[in-house]
Scaffold this motif. Structure first.
Motif, mmCIF file in Angstrom:
data_model
loop_
_atom_site.group_PDB
_atom_site.id
_atom_site.type_symbol
_atom_site.label_atom_id
_atom_site.label_comp_id
_atom_site.label_asym_id
_atom_site.label_seq_id
_atom_site.Cartn_x
_atom_site.Cartn_y
_atom_site.Cartn_z
ATOM 1 N N LEU A 202 0.787 -1.114 -0.158
ATOM 2 C CA LEU A 202 0.154 -0.028 0.127
ATOM 3 C C LEU A 202 0.930 1.128 0.008
ATOM 4 O O LEU A 202 1.985 1.190 0.624
ATOM 5 C CB LEU A 202 -1.055 -0.087 1.337
ATOM 6 N N SER A 203 0.612 2.427 -0.833
ATOM 7 C CA SER A 203 1.223 3.439 -0.895
ATOM 8 C C SER A 203 0.357 4.761 -1.048
ATOM 9 O O SER A 203 -0.602 4.630 -1.670
ATOM 10 C CB SER A 203 2.144 3.473 -2.060
ATOM 11 N N ARG A 204 0.362 5.599 0.157
ATOM 12 C CA ARG A 204 -0.498 6.887 0.238
ATOM 13 C C ARG A 204 -0.109 7.876 -1.215
ATOM 14 O O ARG A 204 -0.909 8.368 -1.719
ATOM 15 C CB ARG A 204 -0.528 7.369 1.601
ATOM 16 N N LYS A 205 1.055 8.041 -1.108
ATOM 17 C CA LYS A 205 1.656 9.162 -1.971
ATOM 18 C C LYS A 205 3.128 8.603 -2.267
ATOM 19 O O LYS A 205 4.160 8.758 -2.029
ATOM 20 C CB LYS A 205 1.993 10.252 -1.341
ATOM 21 N N GLY A 206 3.016 7.878 -3.694
ATOM 22 C CA GLY A 206 4.338 7.453 -4.348
ATOM 23 C C GLY A 206 3.948 6.145 -5.171
ATOM 24 O O GLY A 206 2.828 5.539 -5.144
ATOM 25 N N ASP A 207 4.940 5.748 -6.130
ATOM 26 C CA ASP A 207 4.932 4.718 -6.947
ATOM 27 C C ASP A 207 4.972 3.304 -6.424
ATOM 28 O O ASP A 207 5.716 3.084 -5.235
ATOM 29 C CB ASP A 207 5.764 4.776 -8.054
ATOM 30 N N ILE A 208 4.561 2.171 -6.792
ATOM 31 C CA ILE A 208 4.561 0.748 -6.320
ATOM 32 C C ILE A 208 5.294 0.145 -7.509
ATOM 33 O O ILE A 208 4.548 0.166 -8.635
ATOM 34 C CB ILE A 208 3.389 0.011 -5.890
ATOM 35 N N VAL A 209 6.606 -0.648 -7.240
ATOM 36 C CA VAL A 209 6.955 -1.698 -8.243
ATOM 37 C C VAL A 209 6.989 -2.754 -7.755
ATOM 38 O O VAL A 209 7.854 -3.183 -6.394
ATOM 39 C CB VAL A 209 8.309 -1.334 -8.840
ATOM 40 N N LEU A 210 6.322 -3.849 -8.323
ATOM 41 C CA LEU A 210 6.455 -5.462 -7.627
ATOM 42 C C LEU A 210 7.245 -6.168 -8.812
ATOM 43 O O LEU A 210 6.818 -6.003 -9.948
ATOM 44 C CB LEU A 210 5.118 -5.818 -7.729
ATOM 45 N N ARG A 211 8.307 -6.849 -8.510
ATOM 46 C CA ARG A 211 9.009 -7.688 -9.430
ATOM 47 C C ARG A 211 8.550 -9.083 -9.018
ATOM 48 O O ARG A 211 8.997 -9.581 -7.884
ATOM 49 C CB ARG A 211 10.617 -7.211 -9.222
ATOM 50 N N LEU A 212 8.379 -9.732 -9.959
ATOM 51 C CA LEU A 212 8.056 -11.291 -9.925
ATOM 52 C C LEU A 212 8.983 -11.992 -11.003
ATOM 53 O O LEU A 212 9.213 -11.339 -12.249
ATOM 54 C CB LEU A 212 6.699 -11.619 -10.247
ATOM 55 N N GLU A 213 9.254 -13.411 -10.786
ATOM 56 C CA GLU A 213 9.903 -13.988 -11.736
ATOM 57 C C GLU A 213 9.112 -14.513 -13.027
ATOM 58 O O GLU A 213 7.928 -14.473 -12.711
ATOM 59 C CB GLU A 213 10.480 -15.177 -11.117
ATOM 60 N N ARG A 214 9.782 -14.492 -14.003
ATOM 61 C CA ARG A 214 8.829 -15.128 -15.201
ATOM 62 C C ARG A 214 8.462 -16.451 -14.822
ATOM 63 O O ARG A 214 8.899 -17.479 -14.233
ATOM 64 C CB ARG A 214 9.632 -15.163 -16.387
ATOM 65 N N GLY A 215 7.057 -16.779 -15.188
ATOM 66 C CA GLY A 215 6.486 -18.094 -14.677
ATOM 67 C C GLY A 215 5.917 -18.134 -13.510
ATOM 68 O O GLY A 215 5.097 -19.141 -13.270
ATOM 69 N N THR A 216 5.792 -16.941 -12.929
ATOM 70 C CA THR A 216 5.039 -16.872 -11.542
ATOM 71 C C THR A 216 3.583 -16.793 -11.985
ATOM 72 O O THR A 216 3.191 -16.096 -12.784
ATOM 73 C CB THR A 216 5.491 -15.594 -10.787
ATOM 74 N N GLY A 217 2.851 -17.688 -11.039
ATOM 75 C CA GLY A 217 1.276 -17.323 -10.971
ATOM 76 C C GLY A 217 0.679 -16.920 -9.848
ATOM 77 O O GLY A 217 1.461 -16.832 -8.779
#
Length: 281
Positions: A202-217
């Motif tokens: 959760l972010s009130r003021k700012g960007d979120i980047v989520l990094r997942l491996e290829r093939g993740t479900g």
């Protein structure tokens, strides 16, 4: 698919830490730490603690913590770095900007508590920075920073953290995540997630980047005032301000909310846990 989507609303329950503790007093006139009496029921933690004096306003402490234990850390003002290693100890290095830091280390039934004392003087609180090494398999339960950046790397377990003002960076992490940022950027890498894991950012003021491996479900619910983008196919054309969808055949629940910012869901480029820069950064 529709029968599974209600899972998206499931909340991540926070673990309650025990209050029984061993208090190691803060630094006095002498450099380093002074060890207090062993108050832990049936334990010998004080005898197992190694104090290493440091120069200037720095402190250094090592405390035993077995894999699977929990670390809680509270800091009012200053950066915190937490990194996993292959030892069953917590190593705490503390640096204060202006004076000897007032820091407590407490052993709890769940693990170890590290915190700065609440500042009650005039003006801004003194800056105190932490570099902490923890067992690779550990729960980071209740990491709280009022103002400062938090960086976590090389940990397998559970992460519960809040940063009021500052950036959050998580790399080479595996397990459940429940984090919030007030003002700042959240960049989180989650590797090899299990179906039982949950990821909430959760972010009130700012960007979120989520990094997942290829093939993740995964099953994803994301909304951002400046749009959601994804390297993974979520079944809709992006960017959109809000999206609910599956990655692959589904898996752990992922909830992302950026009230004033954008969300990027990125694939790790080489599949080895090395994150690449976010688009547009």
């Amino acid at each position: 698919m529709s029968s599974t989507l209600p899972k998206l609303a499931a909340a991540v329950a926070a673990a309650a830490l025990a209050s029984a503790c061993l208090l190691l007093p803060d630094a006095g006139d002498k450099p380093g730490w002074r060890s207090g009496p062993d108050l832990a029921a049936g334990g010998d933690a004080a005898a197992d603690t190694v104090a290493v004096p440091a120069t200037g306003t720095g402190l250094f402490k090592t405390v035993r913590l077995r894999s699977g234990g929990a670390l809680t850390l509270e800091n009012d003002y200053g950066d915190v770095e937490i990194a996993g290693w292959e030892r069953e100890t917590v190593e705490v290095a503390v640096t204060a900007a202006a004076r000897a830091p007032e820091v407590e280390i407490r052993e709890t039934e769940a693990g170890v508590l590290v915190r700065t004392r609440t500042y009650e003087g005039a003006g801004a609180p003194p800056e105190t920075s932490f570099k902490v090494r923890v067992p690779a398999f550990v729960d980071l339960a209740g990491i709280r920073i009022s103002e400062g950046d938090l960086a976590v790397s090389g940990v397998r377990g559970r992460l519960e953290a809040s940063v009021d003002k500052g950036d959050l960076s998580v790399t080479d992490f595996s397990g459940s995540v429940n984090v919030s940022v007030g003002t700042g950027r959240a960049d989180v890498e989650v590797l090899r997630p299990r179906d039982a894991d949950t990821v909430t950012i959760l972010s009130r003021k700012g960007d979120i980047v989520l990094r997942l491996e290829r093939g993740t479900g995964a099953i994803v619910e994301a909304d951002a005032s400046r749009g959601v983008r994804s390297d993974f196919d979520l079944g809709v054309r992006l960017p959109l301000p809000a999206v609910k969808g599956w990655i692959g055949q589904g898996g752990p629940n992922i909830i992302l909310r950026a009230s004033d910012g954008r969300i990027d869901i990125l694939s790790v480029g080489d599949g080895t846990g090395t994150a690449r820069p976010a688009k547009g950064q």
